[in-house]
Write a protein that holds these residues in place. Structure first.
Motif, PDB file in Angstrom:
ATOM      1  N   MET A   1     -57.473 -95.146 -46.741  1.00 15.55           N
ATOM      2  CA  MET A   1     -57.566 -95.685 -45.647  1.00 15.55           C
ATOM      3  C   MET A   1     -58.281 -96.935 -47.041  1.00 15.55           C
ATOM      4  N   LYS A   2     -57.362 -97.846 -47.615  1.00 10.68           N
ATOM      5  CA  LYS A   2     -58.039 -99.212 -48.709  1.00 10.68           C
ATOM      6  C   LYS A   2     -58.509-100.464 -48.134  1.00 10.68           C
ATOM      7  N   ILE A   3     -59.442-100.147 -49.445  1.00 10.56           N
ATOM      8  CA  ILE A   3     -60.372-101.408 -49.060  1.00 10.56           C
ATOM      9  C   ILE A   3     -60.037-102.184 -50.370  1.00 10.56           C
ATOM     10  N   LYS A   4     -60.309-103.750 -49.811  1.00 15.56           N
ATOM     11  CA  LYS A   4     -59.700-104.679 -50.745  1.00 15.56           C
ATOM     12  C   LYS A   4     -60.000-104.745 -51.797  1.00 15.56           C
ATOM     13  N   ARG A   5     -59.260-105.103 -53.047  1.00 17.28           N
ATOM     14  CA  ARG A   5     -60.631-105.563 -53.864  1.00 17.28           C
ATOM     15  C   ARG A   5     -61.523-106.949 -54.217  1.00 17.28           C
ATOM     16  N   SER A   6     -61.114-107.615 -53.387  1.00 16.93           N
ATOM     17  CA  SER A   6     -62.502-108.623 -53.415  1.00 16.93           C
ATOM     18  C   SER A   6     -63.408-108.339 -52.427  1.00 16.93           C
ATOM     19  N   LEU A   7     -63.871-106.632 -51.974  1.00 19.82           N
ATOM     20  CA  LEU A   7     -65.101-106.535 -51.168  1.00 19.82           C
ATOM     21  C   LEU A   7     -66.374-106.032 -52.872  1.00 19.82           C
ATOM     22  N   GLU A   8     -65.501-106.373 -54.051  1.00 15.23           N
ATOM     23  CA  GLU A   8     -66.037-105.444 -55.450  1.00 15.23           C
ATOM     24  C   GLU A   8     -66.870-107.239 -55.561  1.00 15.23           C
ATOM     25  N   GLU A   9     -65.956-107.830 -55.290  1.00 13.58           N
ATOM     26  CA  GLU A   9     -66.032-109.175 -55.827  1.00 13.58           C
ATOM     27  C   GLU A   9     -67.252-110.788 -55.062  1.00 13.58           C
ATOM     28  N   ALA A  10     -67.103-109.661 -53.678  1.00 10.47           N
ATOM     29  CA  ALA A  10     -67.648-110.503 -52.724  1.00 10.47           C
ATOM     30  C   ALA A  10     -69.114-110.172 -53.374  1.00 10.47           C
ATOM     31  N   VAL A  11     -69.193-108.754 -53.477  1.00 14.20           N
ATOM     32  CA  VAL A  11     -70.911-108.197 -54.176  1.00 14.20           C
ATOM     33  C   VAL A  11     -71.434-108.746 -54.718  1.00 14.20           C
ATOM     34  N   CYS A  12     -70.511-108.718 -55.880  1.00 16.29           N
ATOM     35  CA  CYS A  12     -71.254-109.859 -57.097  1.00 16.29           C
ATOM     36  C   CYS A  12     -71.736-110.707 -56.892  1.00 16.29           C
ATOM     37  N   ILE A  13     -71.085-111.209 -56.592  1.00 17.53           N
ATOM     38  CA  ILE A  13     -70.996-112.829 -55.780  1.00 17.53           C
ATOM     39  C   ILE A  13     -72.362-112.948 -55.250  1.00 17.53           C
ATOM     40  N   LEU A  14     -72.477-112.271 -54.202  1.00 22.76           N
ATOM     41  CA  LEU A  14     -74.144-112.139 -53.797  1.00 22.76           C
ATOM     42  C   LEU A  14     -75.025-111.603 -54.287  1.00 22.76           C
ATOM     43  N   SER A  40     -60.043-121.247 -57.227  1.00 31.25           N
ATOM     44  CA  SER A  40     -59.253-121.620 -56.276  1.00 31.25           C
ATOM     45  C   SER A  40     -59.619-120.390 -55.419  1.00 31.25           C
ATOM     46  N   TYR A  41     -59.147-118.673 -55.916  1.00 35.30           N
ATOM     47  CA  TYR A  41     -59.499-117.491 -56.021  1.00 35.30           C
ATOM     48  C   TYR A  41     -61.216-117.008 -55.042  1.00 35.30           C
ATOM     49  N   LEU A  42     -61.768-117.792 -56.055  1.00 34.14           N
ATOM     50  CA  LEU A  42     -63.429-117.497 -55.991  1.00 34.14           C
ATOM     51  C   LEU A  42     -64.174-117.990 -54.357  1.00 34.14           C
ATOM     52  N   LYS A  43     -62.699-119.068 -54.033  1.00 38.90           N
ATOM     53  CA  LYS A  43     -63.694-120.206 -53.077  1.00 38.90           C
ATOM     54  C   LYS A  43     -62.624-119.002 -51.994  1.00 38.90           C
ATOM     55  N   LYS A  44     -62.018-118.721 -51.323  1.00 40.45           N
ATOM     56  CA  LYS A  44     -60.801-118.022 -50.978  1.00 40.45           C
ATOM     57  C   LYS A  44     -62.477-116.876 -50.330  1.00 40.45           C
ATOM     58  N   ILE A  45     -62.794-116.451 -51.947  1.00 37.04           N
ATOM     59  CA  ILE A  45     -63.483-114.709 -50.595  1.00 37.04           C
ATOM     60  C   ILE A  45     -64.506-115.807 -50.297  1.00 37.04           C
ATOM     61  N   ILE A  77     -72.381-103.544 -44.929  1.00 35.50           N
ATOM     62  CA  ILE A  77     -71.333-103.493 -43.742  1.00 35.50           C
ATOM     63  C   ILE A  77     -71.927-104.737 -43.255  1.00 35.50           C
ATOM     64  N   ASP A  78     -72.435-105.830 -43.922  1.00 39.90           N
ATOM     65  CA  ASP A  78     -72.156-107.122 -43.968  1.00 39.90           C
ATOM     66  C   ASP A  78     -70.837-107.638 -44.739  1.00 39.90           C
ATOM     67  N   VAL A  79     -71.443-106.731 -45.970  1.00 38.72           N
ATOM     68  CA  VAL A  79     -70.395-107.915 -47.115  1.00 38.72           C
ATOM     69  C   VAL A  79     -69.033-106.815 -46.123  1.00 38.72           C
ATOM     70  N   TYR A  80     -68.831-105.903 -46.134  1.00 39.70           N
ATOM     71  CA  TYR A  80     -67.507-104.877 -45.746  1.00 39.70           C
ATOM     72  C   TYR A  80     -66.434-105.561 -44.344  1.00 39.70           C
ATOM     73  N   TYR A  81     -67.759-106.165 -43.360  1.00 41.63           N
ATOM     74  CA  TYR A  81     -67.169-106.623 -41.940  1.00 41.63           C
ATOM     75  C   TYR A  81     -66.490-108.546 -42.119  1.00 41.63           C
ATOM     76  N   ALA A  82     -67.692-109.166 -43.639  1.00 38.77           N
ATOM     77  CA  ALA A  82     -66.724-110.373 -43.831  1.00 38.77           C
ATOM     78  C   ALA A  82     -65.644-110.373 -44.353  1.00 38.77           C
ATOM     79  N   ILE A  83     -65.244-109.664 -44.957  1.00 38.57           N
ATOM     80  CA  ILE A  83     -63.890-109.523 -46.189  1.00 38.57           C
ATOM     81  C   ILE A  83     -62.886-108.297 -45.632  1.00 38.57           C
TER      82      ILE A  83
END
Length: 138
Positions: A1-14, A40-45, A77-83
């Motif tokens: 399983m590979k988790i997108k690096r944007s998951l960490e960024e999403a958590v930090c945004i929150l 622009s990358y952040l807006k995608k997340i 899980i909310d963040v994981y599913y969103a990303i």
């Protein structure tokens, strides 16, 4: 399983949004500057987080982004599913058919492998479902 690096960024945004006093909206450029990523990358997340119901956005002059609910009510899980989305990460190619001449044997191997991986994925998701984001700050 590979988790997108944007998951960490999403958590930090929150976490940035949670720290905002008075639940004020935060402009995306402020978040991107703090995290050191392009706006622009952040807006995608952020878009994924909005679609996932974790963040709200307003496009007015005083608008920006804010948490859709208190940080105590947001779980990993909310963040994981969103990303990552809600689709299973298990995708077997049925290669056991190339190993065994008997379809019964190859089916047994495939079924056992799928069962193991599916059970592991469920344990992972259950762990995320029981982990509130606020716990990361404790």
């Amino acid at each position: 399983m590979k988790i997108k690096r944007s998951l960490e960024e999403a958590v930090c945004i929150l976490l940035i949004l949670a720290k905002e006093e008075g639940n004020n909206s935060v402009k995306s450029y402020r978040i991107s500057e703090q995290l050191g990523v392009s706006d622009s990358y952040l807006k995608k997340i952020l878009r994924k987080l909005v679609l996932g119901g974790v963040v709200t956005s307003a496009s007015s002059k005083g608008g920006g982004f804010r948490l859709a609910k208190p940080i105590e009510d947001i779980f990993m899980i909310d963040v994981y599913y969103a990303i990552e989305g809600k689709n299973s990460c298990i995708q077997l190619r049925n290669l056991a058919e190339q190993v065994f001449s008997s379809s019964d044997e190859s089916k047994k191997v495939a079924d056992n492998m799928f069962g193991l991986l599916n059970e592991s994925e469920q344990l992972f998701l259950n762990k995320l479902a029981g982990y509130p984001l606020v716990k990361l700050m404790q």
